[in-house]
Design an enzyme around this catalytic site. Structure first.
Site, PDB file in Angstrom:
ATOM      1  N   ASP A   1    -109.483  -1.438  38.879  1.00  0.00           N
ATOM      2  CA  ASP A   1    -108.754  -2.645  39.269  1.00  0.00           C
ATOM      3  C   ASP A   1    -108.719  -2.821  40.791  1.00  0.00           C
ATOM      4  OD1 ASP A   1    -107.224  -4.951  38.617  1.00  0.00           O
ATOM      5  OD2 ASP A   1    -105.397  -3.871  39.159  1.00  0.00           O
ATOM      6  N   HIS A   2    -109.062  -4.025  41.234  1.00  0.00           N
ATOM      7  CA  HIS A   2    -109.091  -4.372  42.663  1.00  0.00           C
ATOM      8  C   HIS A   2    -110.036  -3.478  43.466  1.00  0.00           C
ATOM      9  CE1 HIS A   2    -105.824  -6.866  41.361  1.00  0.00           C
ATOM     10  NE2 HIS A   2    -105.897  -7.527  42.499  1.00  0.00           N
TER      11      HIS A   2
ATOM     12  N   HIS B   1    -118.902 -10.943  44.129  1.00  0.00           N
ATOM     13  CA  HIS B   1    -117.967 -11.928  43.584  1.00  0.00           C
ATOM     14  C   HIS B   1    -117.108 -11.193  42.575  1.00  0.00           C
ATOM     15  CE1 HIS B   1    -121.375 -11.729  40.843  1.00  0.00           C
ATOM     16  NE2 HIS B   1    -120.473 -11.927  39.904  1.00  0.00           N
TER      17      HIS B   1
ATOM     18  N   HIS C   1    -118.161  -7.280  42.075  1.00  0.00           N
ATOM     19  CA  HIS C   1    -119.444  -6.606  41.931  1.00  0.00           C
ATOM     20  C   HIS C   1    -120.558  -7.482  42.490  1.00  0.00           C
ATOM     21  CE1 HIS C   1    -120.675  -8.286  37.646  1.00  0.00           C
ATOM     22  NE2 HIS C   1    -120.370  -9.251  38.485  1.00  0.00           N
TER      23      HIS C   1
ATOM     24  N   HIS D   1    -114.485 -10.842  38.933  1.00  0.00           N
ATOM     25  CA  HIS D   1    -114.194 -11.253  37.557  1.00  0.00           C
ATOM     26  C   HIS D   1    -112.827 -10.700  37.160  1.00  0.00           C
ATOM     27  CE1 HIS D   1    -118.237 -12.661  36.566  1.00  0.00           C
ATOM     28  NE2 HIS D   1    -118.707 -11.607  37.221  1.00  0.00           N
TER      29      HIS D   1
ATOM     30  N   GLU E   1    -116.392 -10.332  30.300  1.00  0.00           N
ATOM     31  CA  GLU E   1    -116.556 -10.606  31.731  1.00  0.00           C
ATOM     32  C   GLU E   1    -116.084 -12.029  32.049  1.00  0.00           C
ATOM     33  OE1 GLU E   1    -119.749  -8.757  34.502  1.00  0.00           O
ATOM     34  OE2 GLU E   1    -120.557 -10.622  33.709  1.00  0.00           O
TER      35      GLU E   1
ATOM     36  N   CYS F   1    -125.557 -14.079  41.173  1.00  0.00           N
ATOM     37  CA  CYS F   1    -124.876 -12.787  41.031  1.00  0.00           C
ATOM     38  C   CYS F   1    -125.412 -11.760  42.028  1.00  0.00           C
ATOM     39  CB  CYS F   1    -125.023 -12.253  39.612  1.00  0.00           C
ATOM     40  SG  CYS F   1    -124.183 -13.279  38.416  1.00  0.00           S
TER      41      CYS F   1
HETATM   42 NI    NI Z   1    -120.503 -11.254  38.012  1.00  0.00          NI
END
Ligand code: NI
Length: 136
Positions: A80-81, A40, A15, A42, A125, A34
Site C-alpha cells: 500500500d502506497h 501511474h 507501477h 491503481h 486492477e 503504462c
Molecule cells: Ni497500470
C-alpha cells in the site's frame, strides 16, 4: 463438508510496466501509456479464498480475523502506497502486471495459512480487469 472462505482487502500502489530488455519503442508498443517513465497508480482490490473443512469446535474454516491479519502483515502493508517497481522486496525484478502481482501475493501467503488451503488469489486492477491465480 468443504467450503470456500473469502477475505477482501484493498491497497493503492503505483507501477510502471516496462521490460528493461526491450527498446524504448518496443516498450511503448507492448505497454503503451503504462510504460510512461514515472508510472501511474491503481486502487487494487484483492480477494483471497481459503478452502477447507469446517472446524467443529469453532464452526470456522479459518478465522477471518486471523486471515485479515495475515493479509495485512504479508501483503497489503507491504504494497500500500508503494511503487511496485522500486519499493517492494518480493516484487523486485518483476514486471508488475496484475498477473505477476497475483503470483507474488500467492508466494507471500502460500505457507502462512494456518487452517484450510490457499485456493485463489484474485486481483482487480480496475473495475473491469482482474486476474485470478490458483497456484498452478
Ligand atoms: Ni497500470
Amino acid at each position: 463438508m468443504k467450503l470456500y472462505v473469502t477475505r477482501r482487502e484493498t491497497f493503492s500502489s503505483s507501477h510502471r510496466l516496462f521490460n528493461p530488455q526491450f527498446s524504448e519503442e518496443k516498450n511503448v508498443e507492448v505497454f503503451d501509456k503504462c510504460a510512461n517513465p514515472y508510472g501511474h497508480g491503481h486502487n487494487y482490490v484483492l480477494e483471497v479464498i481459503v478452502f477447507g473443512e469446517i472446524d467443529p469446535n469453532t464452526g470456522y474454516v479459518i478465522d477471518l480475523k486471523l486471515l485479515k491479519q495475515i493479509l495485512k502483515e504479508n501483503v497489503t502493508n507491504k504494497l500500500d502506497h508503494r511503487h511496485l517497481n522500486y519499493e517492494v522486496d518480493f516484487m523486485s525484478g518483476i514486471i508488475p502486471t496484475a498477473e505477476n502481482i497475483a503470483v507474488a501475493i500467492w508466494g507471500q501467503l502460500e505457507d502462512k495459512i494456518p487452517a484450510g488451503k490457499l485456493y485463489s488469489v484474485k486481483l482487480y486492477e480496475t473495475e473491469n480487469n482482474y486476474v485470478e491465480y490458483k497456484g498452478e
